[in-house]
Design a protein around this motif. Structure first.
Motif, short mmCIF file in Angstrom:
data_model
loop_
_atom_site.label_atom_id
_atom_site.label_comp_id
_atom_site.label_asym_id
_atom_site.label_seq_id
_atom_site.Cartn_x
_atom_site.Cartn_y
_atom_site.Cartn_z
N ILE A 49 0.66 -1.10 0.05
CA ILE A 49 0.10 -0.06 0.01
C ILE A 49 1.04 1.13 -0.18
O ILE A 49 1.59 1.37 1.08
N ASP A 50 0.95 1.98 -1.14
CA ASP A 50 1.77 3.21 -1.19
C ASP A 50 0.82 4.24 -1.95
O ASP A 50 0.82 4.15 -3.14
N PRO A 51 0.13 5.13 -1.06
CA PRO A 51 -0.80 5.96 -1.72
C PRO A 51 -0.21 7.15 -2.39
O PRO A 51 -0.93 7.96 -3.23
N ASP A 52 1.15 7.16 -2.07
CA ASP A 52 1.69 8.36 -2.95
C ASP A 52 2.39 7.83 -4.04
O ASP A 52 3.04 8.93 -4.90
N ASP A 53 2.54 6.62 -4.50
CA ASP A 53 3.32 6.48 -5.80
C ASP A 53 2.13 5.66 -6.91
O ASP A 53 2.49 5.83 -7.96
N TYR A 54 1.12 5.21 -6.56
CA TYR A 54 0.21 4.92 -7.28
C TYR A 54 0.83 3.46 -8.33
O TYR A 54 0.83 3.48 -9.69
N ASN A 55 1.83 2.83 -7.78
CA ASN A 55 2.34 1.80 -8.56
C ASN A 55 1.63 0.48 -8.18
O ASN A 55 0.67 0.49 -7.61
N SER A 56 2.02 -0.35 -9.30
CA SER A 56 1.44 -1.75 -9.45
C SER A 56 2.23 -2.79 -9.55
O SER A 56 3.40 -2.48 -10.39
N LYS A 57 2.16 -3.89 -9.07
CA LYS A 57 3.19 -5.04 -9.24
C LYS A 57 2.77 -6.14 -8.88
O LYS A 57 1.56 -6.47 -8.12
N TYR A 58 3.33 -7.09 -9.32
CA TYR A 58 2.92 -8.76 -9.21
C TYR A 58 4.04 -9.55 -9.00
O TYR A 58 5.52 -9.48 -9.48
N GLU A 59 4.07 -10.26 -7.64
CA GLU A 59 5.30 -10.83 -7.22
C GLU A 59 4.78 -12.24 -7.04
O GLU A 59 3.95 -12.93 -6.88
N PHE A 60 6.08 -13.19 -7.42
CA PHE A 60 5.99 -14.58 -7.31
C PHE A 60 6.91 -15.16 -6.05
O PHE A 60 7.76 -14.35 -5.74
N HIS A 61 5.97 -15.82 -5.26
CA HIS A 61 6.78 -16.30 -4.02
C HIS A 61 6.73 -17.83 -3.95
O HIS A 61 5.99 -18.54 -5.02
N ASP A 62 7.05 -18.41 -3.01
CA ASP A 62 7.13 -20.02 -2.97
C ASP A 62 5.58 -20.41 -2.53
O ASP A 62 4.97 -20.61 -1.58
N ARG A 169 -1.74 18.91 -17.74
CA ARG A 169 -0.34 17.64 -17.87
C ARG A 169 0.16 16.99 -16.63
O ARG A 169 0.50 15.91 -16.50
N ARG A 170 -0.18 17.73 -15.50
CA ARG A 170 -0.07 17.29 -14.16
C ARG A 170 -0.86 16.14 -13.73
O ARG A 170 -0.66 14.98 -13.15
N GLU A 171 -2.22 16.23 -14.33
CA GLU A 171 -3.23 15.32 -14.24
C GLU A 171 -2.95 14.09 -14.95
O GLU A 171 -3.26 12.79 -14.36
N LEU A 172 -2.16 14.05 -16.01
CA LEU A 172 -1.87 12.84 -16.89
C LEU A 172 -0.74 12.19 -16.57
O LEU A 172 -0.46 10.89 -16.78
N LEU A 173 0.26 12.97 -15.73
CA LEU A 173 1.50 12.08 -15.45
C LEU A 173 1.26 11.05 -14.58
O LEU A 173 1.80 9.94 -14.74
N PRO A 174 0.35 11.12 -13.31
CA PRO A 174 0.18 9.80 -12.48
C PRO A 174 -0.43 8.85 -13.37
O PRO A 174 -0.35 7.73 -12.94
N LEU A 175 -1.38 9.06 -14.14
CA LEU A 175 -2.25 8.06 -15.24
C LEU A 175 -1.07 7.22 -15.82
O LEU A 175 -1.11 6.05 -15.99
N LYS A 176 -0.05 7.93 -16.50
CA LYS A 176 0.74 7.50 -17.17
C LYS A 176 1.68 6.59 -16.61
O LYS A 176 2.00 5.47 -17.00
N ARG A 177 2.03 6.91 -15.17
CA ARG A 177 2.69 6.08 -14.40
C ARG A 177 1.99 4.80 -14.00
O ARG A 177 2.35 3.68 -14.15
N PHE A 178 0.60 5.12 -13.59
CA PHE A 178 -0.26 4.05 -13.11
C PHE A 178 -0.29 2.87 -14.28
O PHE A 178 -0.01 1.72 -13.90
N LEU A 182 0.92 -0.98 -13.95
CA LEU A 182 -0.10 -1.88 -14.24
C LEU A 182 0.29 -2.83 -15.40
O LEU A 182 -0.10 -4.14 -15.41
N MET A 183 0.84 -2.18 -16.49
CA MET A 183 1.13 -3.20 -17.59
C MET A 183 2.22 -4.15 -17.30
O MET A 183 2.28 -5.41 -17.56
N ASP A 184 3.16 -3.65 -16.51
CA ASP A 184 4.33 -4.31 -15.94
C ASP A 184 3.83 -5.70 -15.12
O ASP A 184 4.14 -6.77 -15.50
#
Length: 304
Positions: A49-62, A169-178, A182-184
């Motif tokens: 949970i990182d409300p300031d980064d708006y990142n997404s990730k998928y992790e593999f564990h055992d 432009r500032r509104e589009l920047l976090p959407l671009k990163r999101f 999410l694609m990754d």
């Protein structure tokens, strides 16, 4: 907490990881204390949970996978949720969520999907799909705003419009990163290293990835569009500045000979015509003629 086992909703306040039944547990972040018996999963969810980064990730564990999606506030008006985290195995999924608004939006989606016979793993994919369902509408509104700005390029309030462009432009920047993150995450999901998802569900994941890719490209196109509109506004500002400078240049050119004349006759010397009866009228007439000639000349040259 909402609990489904073998496609049926059941009442339970305990998370059982060793059951043979296909189980889905859905709980908000406010109830994350229910994961105290699963401290490893709880700590990973909290780290995701990182409300300031708006990142997404998928992790593999055992033996299990983890999914984290932090959604930017630019999408909160679409009845979206703020965070989605999931622990995923072959027959058990624990879904942690947090919504922007006080409404059971995610719960309704889960109930409907389970009633339609979706597996617990496909329900998670459906939630990712639900995140994107209104994004084209959000981007469409931004495009409409850009269109309006483009139509008003000749507006006199150019400086305020430039500020609006910077805001978009500032509104589009976090959407671009999101969408990038999410694609990754979806690419990692499709690798399916733990074999959690069957082939048919991976095809659904690929469709979701394609939609994210279209959204990402739309954001890039909108950023290019905004850049073009900003350049048009900048060109309009340059034209307005050039007009102002031309006006000042014309005024200076008209008054320059008058200044020379005033300086000439302002010298503390005895001019020959100073004692002439019509000397004052003569100098005034010369000044008027100079102004008239300059105005006529500049008009013919179309300088103003």
């Amino acid at each position: 907490m909402l609990v489904f086992k073998n496609g049926r909703e059941v009442q339970s306040q305990q998370i059982e990881m060793d059951g043979v039944e296909e189980a889905l547990y859905v709980l908000p972040v406010s109830e994350i204390a229910l994961l105290d018996s699963l401290l490893d999963i709880k700590s990973k969810i909290l780290q995701g949970i990182d409300p300031d980064d708006y990142n997404s990730k998928y992790e593999f564990h055992d033996g299990y996978d983890m999914l984290y999606i932090n959604i930017p506030p630019e999408l909160q008006d679409t009845d979206n949720f703020r965070f989605l985290g999931a622990y995923i195995t072959d027959n058990c999924v624990i879904c942690i969520y947090e919504e922007w608004k006080e409404q059971p939006y995610l719960i309704e989606i889960v109930r409907n999907d389970v009633e339609r016979g979706m597996s617990v793993r496909k329900v998670i994919l459906a939630l990712v799909d639900a995140i994107l369902r209104n994004d084209f509408k959000v981007l469409g509104k931004i495009e409409d705003n850009i269109d309006v700005m483009e139509d008003s390029v000749t507006d006199s309030h150019i400086e305020s419009k430039v500020r609006e462009i910077s805001q978009l432009r500032r509104e589009l920047l976090p959407l671009k990163r999101f969408y990038e993150h999410l694609m990754d995450a979806m690419e990692d999901l499709e690798e399916n290293k733990n074999g959690v998802f069957p082939e048919q569900e991976l095809k659904y994941a690929n469709l979701i990835y394609s939609r994210i890719d279209r959204l990402y490209k739309t954001v890039l196109n909108l950023r290019d569009y905004i850049t073009q509109v900003r350049e048009a506004y900048q060109a309009q500002m340059d034209i307005a500045l050039n007009r102002t400078m031309k006006t000042f240049t014309v005024i200076a050119a008209i008054f320059l000979p008058l200044t020379l004349l005033a300086g000439w006759y302002g010298m503390n010397l005895q001019m020959p015509e100073a004692s002439w009866k019509y000397g004052y009228l003569f100098v005034a007439g010369i000044a008027i003629i100079i102004v008239a000639v300059c105005i006529v000349y500049f008009k013919r040259k179309k300088w103003f």
